[in-house]
Design a protein around this motif. Structure first.
Motif, PDB file in Angstrom:
ATOM      1  N   ILE A  72      -1.907  -2.325  27.469  1.00 21.49           N
ATOM      2  CA  ILE A  72      -1.432  -2.838  26.183  1.00 21.49           C
ATOM      3  C   ILE A  72      -0.230  -1.891  25.623  1.00 21.49           C
ATOM      4  CG2 ILE A  72      -1.702  -3.540  23.780  1.00 21.49           C
ATOM      5  CD1 ILE A  72      -4.706  -4.672  25.020  1.00 21.49           C
ATOM      6  N   ILE A  73      -0.736  -0.591  25.392  1.00 21.79           N
ATOM      7  CA  ILE A  73       0.244   0.257  24.853  1.00 21.79           C
ATOM      8  C   ILE A  73       1.552   0.508  25.810  1.00 21.79           C
ATOM      9  CG2 ILE A  73       0.425   2.829  24.539  1.00 21.79           C
ATOM     10  CD1 ILE A  73      -2.351   2.602  23.310  1.00 21.79           C
ATOM     11  N   LEU A  74       1.264   0.631  27.173  1.00 18.39           N
ATOM     12  CA  LEU A  74       2.467   1.048  27.930  1.00 18.39           C
ATOM     13  C   LEU A  74       3.396  -0.448  28.042  1.00 18.39           C
ATOM     14  CD1 LEU A  74       0.567   2.634  31.020  1.00 18.39           C
ATOM     15  CD2 LEU A  74       2.283   3.587  29.458  1.00 18.39           C
ATOM     16  N   THR A  75       2.665  -1.496  27.809  1.00 19.42           N
ATOM     17  CA  THR A  75       3.522  -2.810  27.656  1.00 19.42           C
ATOM     18  C   THR A  75       4.407  -2.743  26.574  1.00 19.42           C
ATOM     19  OG1 THR A  75       1.867  -3.901  29.027  1.00 19.42           O
ATOM     20  CG2 THR A  75       3.340  -5.323  27.628  1.00 19.42           C
ATOM     21  N   GLY A  76       3.687  -2.422  25.447  1.00 17.64           N
ATOM     22  CA  GLY A  76       4.699  -2.651  24.126  1.00 17.64           C
ATOM     23  C   GLY A  76       5.729  -1.297  24.421  1.00 17.64           C
ATOM     24  N   LYS A 106       7.356  -7.775  21.309  1.00 19.51           N
ATOM     25  CA  LYS A 106       6.929  -9.032  21.651  1.00 19.51           C
ATOM     26  C   LYS A 106       5.994  -9.148  22.932  1.00 19.51           C
ATOM     27  CE  LYS A 106      11.233 -11.252  19.936  1.00 19.51           C
ATOM     28  NZ  LYS A 106      12.234 -12.022  20.389  1.00 19.51           N
ATOM     29  N   MET A 107       6.399  -8.587  23.988  1.00 14.89           N
ATOM     30  CA  MET A 107       5.731  -8.432  24.836  1.00 14.89           C
ATOM     31  C   MET A 107       4.291  -7.368  24.990  1.00 14.89           C
ATOM     32  SD  MET A 107       7.697  -8.319  28.629  1.00 14.89           S
ATOM     33  CE  MET A 107       6.401  -8.197  29.656  1.00 14.89           C
ATOM     34  N   LEU A 111      -3.359 -11.696  24.678  1.00 17.43           N
ATOM     35  CA  LEU A 111      -3.630 -12.427  25.603  1.00 17.43           C
ATOM     36  C   LEU A 111      -4.892 -11.683  26.499  1.00 17.43           C
ATOM     37  CD1 LEU A 111      -0.330 -13.409  27.535  1.00 17.43           C
ATOM     38  CD2 LEU A 111      -2.270 -14.925  26.696  1.00 17.43           C
ATOM     39  N   THR A 112      -4.901 -10.233  26.366  1.00 19.05           N
ATOM     40  CA  THR A 112      -6.026  -9.757  27.012  1.00 19.05           C
ATOM     41  C   THR A 112      -7.206  -9.801  26.193  1.00 19.05           C
ATOM     42  OG1 THR A 112      -4.570  -7.926  27.731  1.00 19.05           O
ATOM     43  CG2 THR A 112      -6.693  -7.129  27.377  1.00 19.05           C
ATOM     44  N   ALA A 113      -7.085  -9.879  24.906  1.00 21.59           N
ATOM     45  CA  ALA A 113      -8.295 -10.010  24.008  1.00 21.59           C
ATOM     46  C   ALA A 113      -8.769 -11.263  24.239  1.00 21.59           C
ATOM     47  CB  ALA A 113      -8.094  -9.816  22.691  1.00 21.59           C
ATOM     48  N   LEU A 114      -7.806 -12.518  24.475  1.00 20.26           N
ATOM     49  CA  LEU A 114      -8.825 -13.771  24.721  1.00 20.26           C
ATOM     50  C   LEU A 114      -9.232 -14.129  25.860  1.00 20.26           C
ATOM     51  CD1 LEU A 114      -8.999 -16.767  23.356  1.00 20.26           C
ATOM     52  CD2 LEU A 114      -6.474 -17.379  24.198  1.00 20.26           C
ATOM     53  N   ALA A 115      -8.390 -13.489  26.983  1.00 22.63           N
ATOM     54  CA  ALA A 115      -9.033 -13.776  28.217  1.00 22.63           C
ATOM     55  C   ALA A 115     -10.101 -12.849  28.669  1.00 22.63           C
ATOM     56  CB  ALA A 115      -7.822 -13.209  29.296  1.00 22.63           C
ATOM     57  N   SER A 116     -10.297 -11.958  27.967  1.00 24.14           N
ATOM     58  CA  SER A 116     -11.590 -10.974  28.200  1.00 24.14           C
ATOM     59  C   SER A 116     -12.475 -11.482  27.530  1.00 24.14           C
ATOM     60  CB  SER A 116     -11.146  -9.476  28.137  1.00 24.14           C
ATOM     61  OG  SER A 116     -10.994  -9.199  26.637  1.00 24.14           O
ATOM     62  N   TRP A 147      -5.607  -5.732  19.390  1.00 22.04           N
ATOM     63  CA  TRP A 147      -4.942  -5.340  20.420  1.00 22.04           C
ATOM     64  C   TRP A 147      -3.402  -5.923  20.371  1.00 22.04           C
ATOM     65  CZ3 TRP A 147      -9.292  -6.219  24.380  1.00 22.04           C
ATOM     66  CH2 TRP A 147      -9.838  -5.008  24.938  1.00 22.04           C
ATOM     67  N   GLY A 148      -3.387  -6.959  19.399  1.00 19.67           N
ATOM     68  CA  GLY A 148      -1.903  -7.601  19.436  1.00 19.67           C
ATOM     69  C   GLY A 148      -1.078  -6.504  18.265  1.00 19.67           C
ATOM     70  N   MET A 149      -1.752  -5.982  17.420  1.00 22.57           N
ATOM     71  CA  MET A 149      -1.172  -5.071  16.467  1.00 22.57           C
ATOM     72  C   MET A 149      -0.757  -3.751  17.440  1.00 22.57           C
ATOM     73  SD  MET A 149      -0.147  -4.253  13.701  1.00 22.57           S
ATOM     74  CE  MET A 149      -0.407  -5.642  12.601  1.00 22.57           C
ATOM     75  N   ILE A 150      -2.002  -3.206  18.286  1.00 20.71           N
ATOM     76  CA  ILE A 150      -1.568  -2.006  19.090  1.00 20.71           C
ATOM     77  C   ILE A 150      -0.355  -2.251  19.898  1.00 20.71           C
ATOM     78  CG2 ILE A 150      -2.840  -0.649  20.852  1.00 20.71           C
ATOM     79  CD1 ILE A 150      -5.360  -1.052  19.233  1.00 20.71           C
ATOM     80  N   GLY A 151      -0.364  -3.523  20.575  1.00 20.44           N
ATOM     81  CA  GLY A 151       0.853  -3.762  21.307  1.00 20.44           C
ATOM     82  C   GLY A 151       2.031  -3.843  20.631  1.00 20.44           C
ATOM     83  N   LEU A 152       2.039  -4.340  19.308  1.00 19.13           N
ATOM     84  CA  LEU A 152       3.168  -4.594  18.759  1.00 19.13           C
ATOM     85  C   LEU A 152       3.826  -2.987  18.251  1.00 19.13           C
ATOM     86  CD1 LEU A 152       3.874  -6.988  16.029  1.00 19.13           C
ATOM     87  CD2 LEU A 152       4.293  -4.591  15.324  1.00 19.13           C
TER      88      LEU A 152
END
Length: 167
Positions: free
Chosen positions: A36-40, A46-47, A54-59, A76-81
């Motif tokens: 998640i961190i690398l993606t952000g 946004k990604m 998505l990771t939180a919901l799917a897992s 996790w959304g906040m961490i990615g952002l």
């Protein structure tokens, strides 16, 4: 073409994060936060936020949905952002890996308000969970030690997306 590429990339990264969380589930040490961190960090807020949610919901679909799912989405959304805002300095990256383990725990602690209105109870429960937050933070650092191998892959994909956007 750009949208399909982004969606495919996001789906693959989410699948990797979910698989990593499911494979090593138990002690709060898993590679999902790192992905998640690398993606952000490489693809923007946004990604990063989408990857986290998505990771939180799917897992949670596999591990169990509940009142905590909304807090997983937020954490996790906040961490990615926020990862998109971290300057590309290696020491800041490692510091963020560590801090994000505790940030996740603090956000998840707000879920205790579902059971009580007493802030002292929530603080007490959060303090009792600090060892798990430390495991999360330490796990992030451990996975972070091998993540420079992933930097080239993430950077190449980010460059491909930038080229498609520029055209």
């Amino acid at each position: 073409m750009l949208t399909v590429h982004k969606m495919t990339l996001l789906a693959l990264l989410t699948a990797a994060a979910v698989a990593g969380r499911l494979a090593i589930h138990g002690m709060n040490i898993q590679p999902a936060t790192l992905i998640i961190i690398l993606t952000g960090w490489f693809f923007g807020w946004k990604m990063g936020a989408a990857e986290g949610m998505l990771t939180a919901l799917a897992s949670d679909l596999f591990l169990g949905l509940g009142y905590w799912t909304l807090f997983h989405l937020a954490a996790w959304g906040m961490i990615g952002l926020l990862s998109a805002l971290i300057p590309h300095r290696r020491w800041l990256y490692y510091l963020w890996l560590f801090i994000s383990g505790f940030l996740f725990g603090i956000i998840m602690a707000f879920s205790y308000f579902v059971f009580t209105e007493n802030p002292l109870t929530v603080v007490g429960l959060w303090i009792s969970g600090l060892p798990f937050d430390l495991y999360h933070a330490a796990g992030n650092l451990i996975f972070g030690l091998v993540s420079p191998l992933l930097f080239k892959v993430f950077a190449n994909e980010a460059n491909k997306l930038r080229k498609h956007t520029a055209q």
